[in-house]
Design an enzyme around this catalytic site. Structure first.
Site, short mmCIF file in Angstrom:
data_model
loop_
_atom_site.label_atom_id
_atom_site.label_comp_id
_atom_site.label_asym_id
_atom_site.label_seq_id
_atom_site.Cartn_x
_atom_site.Cartn_y
_atom_site.Cartn_z
N ARG A 1 0.85 -1.20 0.00
CA ARG A 1 0.00 0.00 0.00
C ARG A 1 0.88 1.25 0.00
O ARG A 1 0.60 2.24 -0.66
CB ARG A 1 -0.96 0.01 1.20
CG ARG A 1 -1.68 1.36 1.32
CD ARG A 1 -2.89 1.38 2.25
NE ARG A 1 -2.86 0.50 3.39
CZ ARG A 1 -2.16 0.71 4.50
NH1 ARG A 1 -1.39 1.78 4.64
NH2 ARG A 1 -2.21 -0.16 5.50
N TYR B 1 -16.02 17.45 -15.27
CA TYR B 1 -16.61 16.11 -15.30
C TYR B 1 -17.66 16.02 -14.19
O TYR B 1 -17.41 16.44 -13.05
CB TYR B 1 -15.50 15.06 -15.12
CG TYR B 1 -16.03 13.68 -14.87
CD1 TYR B 1 -16.94 13.09 -15.76
CD2 TYR B 1 -15.66 12.95 -13.75
CE1 TYR B 1 -17.44 11.83 -15.53
CE2 TYR B 1 -16.16 11.67 -13.52
CZ TYR B 1 -17.06 11.12 -14.41
OH TYR B 1 -17.57 9.88 -14.19
N ASP C 1 -6.80 19.49 -14.03
CA ASP C 1 -7.18 18.16 -14.53
C ASP C 1 -6.87 18.16 -16.02
O ASP C 1 -7.56 18.80 -16.82
CB ASP C 1 -8.68 17.92 -14.26
CG ASP C 1 -9.11 16.52 -14.67
OD1 ASP C 1 -8.50 15.95 -15.60
OD2 ASP C 1 -10.09 16.01 -14.09
N LYS D 1 -8.13 7.09 -19.16
CA LYS D 1 -8.41 7.64 -20.48
C LYS D 1 -7.18 7.52 -21.39
O LYS D 1 -6.75 6.42 -21.68
CB LYS D 1 -8.92 9.08 -20.32
CG LYS D 1 -10.06 9.21 -19.27
CD LYS D 1 -11.25 8.39 -19.66
CE LYS D 1 -12.44 8.37 -18.77
NZ LYS D 1 -12.38 8.51 -17.36
O1 P1T Z 1 -13.36 7.59 -14.05
P1 P1T Z 1 -12.15 7.97 -13.25
O2 P1T Z 1 -10.90 7.30 -13.66
O3 P1T Z 1 -12.39 7.95 -11.76
O4 P1T Z 1 -11.85 9.53 -13.63
C1 P1T Z 1 -12.70 10.57 -13.28
C2 P1T Z 1 -12.52 11.72 -14.23
C3 P1T Z 1 -11.76 12.82 -13.83
N1 P1T Z 1 -11.55 13.87 -14.65
C4 P1T Z 1 -12.06 13.89 -15.90
C5 P1T Z 1 -11.81 15.09 -16.77
C6 P1T Z 1 -12.81 12.81 -16.37
O5 P1T Z 1 -13.30 12.88 -17.61
C7 P1T Z 1 -13.06 11.71 -15.51
C8 P1T Z 1 -13.89 10.55 -15.94
N2 P1T Z 1 -14.73 10.82 -17.04
C9 P1T Z 1 -15.59 9.94 -17.63
C10 P1T Z 1 -15.79 8.69 -17.21
C11 P1T Z 1 -16.33 10.50 -18.79
O6 P1T Z 1 -16.95 9.73 -19.56
O7 P1T Z 1 -16.29 11.72 -18.96
#
Ligand code: P1T
Length: 382
Positions: free
Chosen positions: A49, A102, A174, A199
């Site tokens: 961890r 988001y 972000d 992503k």
């Molecule tokens: O899904 P996750 O890995 O927890 O990430 C969250 C997140 C944070 N910041 C941005 C700009 C994002 O687009 C996302 C996740 N977004 C999607 C799942 C979406 O379809 O827009």
């Protein structure tokens, strides 16, 4: 080294201690590490961890991608975001955030952290003066997305970081939509970069993952403490998978961006399309800013279809190559309807204020043949 070379070699050292010349970092699955005496962990590791050799190699790669001194891996993008707030904020603190985020980030802010006495203001960050006037004495963080999800608004990262610093706050960006290949906010004076590595960094829609990059020692220490204290860390398997997949980031991003440009230009000329949002279009109101702070315009395109919700639903149902799904940044093209999917947790009033209409469709343009993608869009619009 240029970005493409860096992505291939980042975090790899076949001759580092523990390696046997293997050209990709091995998967160390052990949850704990045996030691001979109480005060001296063998090879520096104690418990996975806190730190794990596979995650370390992945984190080094992430740091190199953003030109940061340090990077931290998390089990998701939202876990990464939560870790930043947990590490740096306390009761009564205030965050200024861009109003187009988001949906899950906004939900995390208001529904989770709002319960613990943290305060959030959302502003249109295209205009730096809006950020400046929202900063208060207790503002600790200015939180930006650029380009934003889903309407691809940009903010001037350098100018707003300066405003944050003048107000005694730090700037968090972000950078998920741009990817580290096309934009590096730390070089524009931001303090912390966040990615949903689910992503573009992962790029294959097979792992949920998050990353935070930082160069300041003090901030890094606080983030590292919280990463271990909360424990929302990626498994060695996930860290390894993404580390391998990020090696093709340069190739993928060049193709995503070229395809997105082709798709955006096609949509802009189509009579059934009201408006297209893509920073690579000359018609994007911040195209000039995009050219100064990004090296490419990315693979995300949003557009408003004539006929609102009903037309959007019919269009999305008719697509054959684009898959109707949330998420983005994978090699396969995806399409979605923000108002009912990724941003359904945002109130209608807040959605309308951010320009997120019922007829808005978001495309994550993949790396397929752009002619095939355009035929798919053309057929569905018909
Ligand atoms: O899904 P996750 O890995 O927890 O990430 C969250 C997140 C944070 N910041 C941005 C700009 C994002 O687009 C996302 C996740 N977004 C999607 C799942 C979406 O379809 O827009």
């Amino acid at each position: 080294m240029r970005e493409t070379t860096r992505a291939v070699h980042a975090g790899e050292n076949p001759f580092s201690p523990g390696r046997v010349g293997d050209v990709v970092s091995p998967i160390h699955v052990s949850s704990t590490f045996a030691r001979r005496v109480i005060h001296k962990p063998t090879g520096g590791y104690e418990y996975s961890r806190s730190a794990n050799p596979t995650r370390d190699a992945y984190e080094k790669a992430l740091a190199e991608l953003e030109g940061a001194k340090y990077a931290l891996g998390y089990s998701s993008g939202l876990a990464a975001g939560a870790n930043i707030l947990l590490a740096l904020l306390g009761k009564g603190d205030h965050v200024v955030a861009s109003d187009d985020l988001y949906g899950g980030t906004r939900r995390l802010f208001l529904k989770t952290f709002g319960k613990f006495g943290l305060d959030f203001s959302f502003v249109d960050a295209r205009e730096p003066a809006n950020v400046e006037s929202a900063i208060r004495e207790n503002t600790k963080i200015v939180w930006l997305e650029s380009p934003t999800n889903p309407t691809l608004k940009l903010c001037d990262i350098r100018e707003i970081s300066g405003i944050a610093h003048k107000g005694g706050a730090i700037a968090v960006v972000d950078n998920t939509f741009a990817s580290p290949y096309f934009q590096n906010p730390l070089s524009l004076e931001a303090d912390i970069v966040l990615h949903s590595a689910t992503k573009y960094i992962g790029g294959h829609s097979n792992v949920i993952n998050g990353a935070v990059m930082v160069s300041d020692e003090g901030l890094h220490e606080k983030l590292r403490f919280q990463q271990n204290a909360v424990g929302a860390v990626p498994s060695p398997f996930d860290a390894h998978t993404i580390h391998v997949q990020l090696k093709t980031l340069g190739l993928r991003m060049e193709r995503h961006a070229q395809n997105a440009q082709d798709v955006a230009e096609f949509l802009e000329a189509h009579p059934k399309v009201k408006r297209v949002y893509y920073p690579g279009l000359k018609s994007h109101p911040q195209h000039e800013l995009a050219k100064t702070q990004m090296r490419g315009f990315g693979g995300m395109v949003s557009f408003e279809i004539r006929g609102g919700m009903e037309a959007a639903a019919r269009f999305l149902k008719s697509l054959e190559i684009f898959l109707l799904a949330e998420s983005l940044g994978g090699v396969e093209s995806l399409a979605e309807h923000p108002a009912s999917m990724t941003h359904a947790s945002v109130s209608r009033e807040d959605r309308m204020r951010a320009g997120l209409s019922d007829g808005l469709v978001r495309l994550s343009v993949g790396i397929e043949d752009s002619g095939d993608l355009i035929s798919d869009l053309d057929n569905s619009l018909k």
